[in-house]
Enzyme design. Structure first.
Site, PDB file in Angstrom:
ATOM      1  N   ILE A 157     -19.144  17.327  31.138  1.00 33.04           N
ATOM      2  CA  ILE A 157     -19.763  17.717  32.057  1.00 33.04           C
ATOM      3  C   ILE A 157     -20.542  19.052  31.639  1.00 33.04           C
ATOM      4  CG2 ILE A 157     -19.506  18.929  34.579  1.00 33.04           C
ATOM      5  CD1 ILE A 157     -16.977  16.963  34.917  1.00 33.04           C
ATOM      6  N   THR A 229     -17.689  24.589  39.692  1.00 25.88           N
ATOM      7  CA  THR A 229     -17.414  23.070  39.975  1.00 25.88           C
ATOM      8  C   THR A 229     -16.336  22.660  39.229  1.00 25.88           C
ATOM      9  OG1 THR A 229     -19.319  22.382  38.644  1.00 25.88           O
ATOM     10  CG2 THR A 229     -19.728  22.726  41.002  1.00 25.88           C
ATOM     11  N   GLY A 230     -15.360  23.480  38.571  1.00 27.78           N
ATOM     12  CA  GLY A 230     -14.257  23.104  37.723  1.00 27.78           C
ATOM     13  C   GLY A 230     -13.236  23.125  38.268  1.00 27.78           C
ATOM     14  N   ARG A 231     -12.213  24.172  38.646  1.00 25.87           N
ATOM     15  CA  ARG A 231     -11.003  24.321  39.253  1.00 25.87           C
ATOM     16  C   ARG A 231     -11.027  25.747  39.780  1.00 25.87           C
ATOM     17  NH1 ARG A 231     -11.321  19.725  39.037  1.00 25.87           N
ATOM     18  NH2 ARG A 231      -9.464  18.119  38.531  1.00 25.87           N
ATOM     19  N   ASP A 255     -17.588  25.075  44.555  1.00 22.71           N
ATOM     20  CA  ASP A 255     -17.072  23.790  45.202  1.00 22.71           C
ATOM     21  C   ASP A 255     -15.399  23.813  44.884  1.00 22.71           C
ATOM     22  OD1 ASP A 255     -17.659  21.085  45.964  1.00 22.71           O
ATOM     23  OD2 ASP A 255     -16.856  20.543  44.136  1.00 22.71           O
ATOM     24  N   GLU A 260      -7.081  26.007  47.839  1.00 18.07           N
ATOM     25  CA  GLU A 260      -7.768  24.725  48.610  1.00 18.07           C
ATOM     26  C   GLU A 260      -6.846  23.586  49.181  1.00 18.07           C
ATOM     27  OE1 GLU A 260      -9.345  21.649  45.535  1.00 18.07           O
ATOM     28  OE2 GLU A 260     -10.549  23.541  45.297  1.00 18.07           O
ATOM     29  N   HIS A 292     -14.755  20.768  47.506  1.00 15.40           N
ATOM     30  CA  HIS A 292     -14.321  20.011  46.135  1.00 15.40           C
ATOM     31  C   HIS A 292     -14.877  18.432  46.195  1.00 15.40           C
ATOM     32  CE1 HIS A 292     -10.871  19.612  42.868  1.00 15.40           C
ATOM     33  NE2 HIS A 292     -11.883  18.970  42.615  1.00 15.40           N
ATOM     34  N   THR A 293     -16.302  18.566  46.399  1.00 14.66           N
ATOM     35  CA  THR A 293     -16.943  17.256  46.654  1.00 14.66           C
ATOM     36  C   THR A 293     -18.025  16.813  45.562  1.00 14.66           C
ATOM     37  OG1 THR A 293     -18.147  15.957  48.189  1.00 14.66           O
ATOM     38  CG2 THR A 293     -18.893  18.486  48.056  1.00 14.66           C
ATOM     39  N   ALA A 294     -18.235  17.738  44.451  1.00 14.44           N
ATOM     40  CA  ALA A 294     -19.173  17.569  43.421  1.00 14.44           C
ATOM     41  C   ALA A 294     -18.985  16.232  42.762  1.00 14.44           C
ATOM     42  CB  ALA A 294     -19.005  18.707  42.330  1.00 14.44           C
ATOM     43  N   TYR A 295     -17.891  15.732  42.473  1.00 16.04           N
ATOM     44  CA  TYR A 295     -17.448  14.409  41.872  1.00 16.04           C
ATOM     45  C   TYR A 295     -17.782  13.337  42.850  1.00 16.04           C
ATOM     46  CZ  TYR A 295     -13.198  13.674  44.723  1.00 16.04           C
ATOM     47  OH  TYR A 295     -12.659  13.347  46.027  1.00 16.04           O
TER      48      TYR A 295
END
Length: 332
Positions: A157, A229-231, A255, A260, A292-295
């Site tokens: 990524i 956008t990782g964790r 993200d 969360e 948490h929707t990037a994926y």
């Protein structure tokens, strides 16, 4: 020929459609449930050596013990990260854990979108336009070509993010414990001091938990931006908020977020949110929060389902004389 059975826990409707479509091609009979794996539904795994779980639920030691007692020997997690599973403990009770590889372009595209939205004050601009205030923003936007972007973590990524950034003409620096590409690698402290934007793409583990802590946030350039956008736990949220509120940092686009779990992926329109950190962040005009929707793209979802099936099939076909393979944690 007898079909191999696997249990798919925490399966969304869109995933379920794909599992039912793809599984027969691999000679697999899936048992699908929307419920996350728990001690209360271990019986769904009876008679199966392989199960699949999502990243949305923490897999406790007691669940792992119960799965082991049910003769489960392999968990394929439908995520790149394994931080929701104690992989070493799973191995100690005879369960191998492996993640899936899916299109890195999903997260890379989203990361670039968040960068552009952050440096162009998109949250404030859109909010004002929604109430018909069409005046120019008090703060001018920035152009990526004028900025130095620091990429922390250069796996699939991170490398895809850098490939996209090159098209914008910006200066790119990188940090990784294990350099993998031809990027311009520099020490982490130097990256933080030089970068106008810092973007996080490293796996979460004991070494990277709160990688950006208070001390490192203080090292960053004045008015710099953070993209995550990782964790969530790569970033110390309690240290981040004062830096944003004081204007020390220019903004953040997140993200993923500490705490969360139980909030993201749920409908809170008519329920109170108890996370004070999330509420404080959302009040800031220079902070973007997405759940948490990037994926989450068509391509990545198909990759995830297909590679889950492949993972389980490869494990099942492994010669018994070779024993259980070591747990695998692939880089992000």
């Amino acid at each position: 020929m007898t079909k191999m059975g696997i249990t798919i826990y925490g399966c969304g409707q869109d995933e379920a459609v794909l599992f039912r479509e793809m599984a027969p091609r691999f000679g697999i009979m899936p048992t699908i449930t929307a419920a996350p794996v728990s001690e209360a539904n271990i019986e769904l795994a009876f008679g199966k050596r392989c199960i699949s779980v999502s990243h949305k639920t923490q897999i406790t030691h007691s669940i792992l013990r119960a799965l082991s007692q049910a003769s489960v020997a392999y968990i394929s997690t439908r995520s790149t990260g394994c931080n929701h599973i104690d992989v070493d403990f799973a191995q100690s009770v005879g369960i191998s854990v492996e993640n899936v590889v899916y299109s890195p372009d999903s997260v890379a595209d989203y990361t670039l979108m968040l960068m552009l939205m952050a440096v162009r004050n998109a949250k404030s601009t859109i909010s004002r336009a929604d109430i018909h205030d069409f005046r120019l923003n008090d703060v001018r936007g920035k152009e990526l070509r004028d900025m130095t972007i620091g990429v922390i973590g250069t796996g699939r990524i991170g490398a895809a993010v850098m490939n996209r950034l090159r098209g914008f003409g910006c200066h790119i620096v990188a940090y990784d414990h294990h350099p993998k590409t031809s990027a311009n690698y520099i020490p982490l402290d130097e990256l933080l001091q030089q970068s106008d934007i810092v973007t996080l793409h490293t796996p979460l583990n004991v070494d990277t938990d709160h990688l950006l802590n208070r001390q490192r946030i203080e090292q960053m350039k004045y008015s710099a931006f953070i993209i995550n956008t990782g964790r969530g736990s790569l970033l110390d949220t309690e240290a981040l908020i004062p830096a944003l509120e004081s204007g020390r940092l220019g903004g953040a686009a997140l993200d993923v977020l500490e705490g969360e779990e139980g909030i993201f992926y749920a409908d809170y329109r008519n329920k109170p949110i108890e996370s004070k950190l999330l509420l404080r962040l959302q009040k800031l005009p220079n902070v973007l929060i997405t759940p948490h929707t990037a994926y989450y793209t068509d391509h990545a979802l198909r990759d995830t389902v297909e590679n889950t099936l492949i993972n389980c099939l490869k494990f099942e076909r492994r010669p018994s004389c070779l024993g259980t393979p070591p747990s695998t944690k692939m880089v992000i």
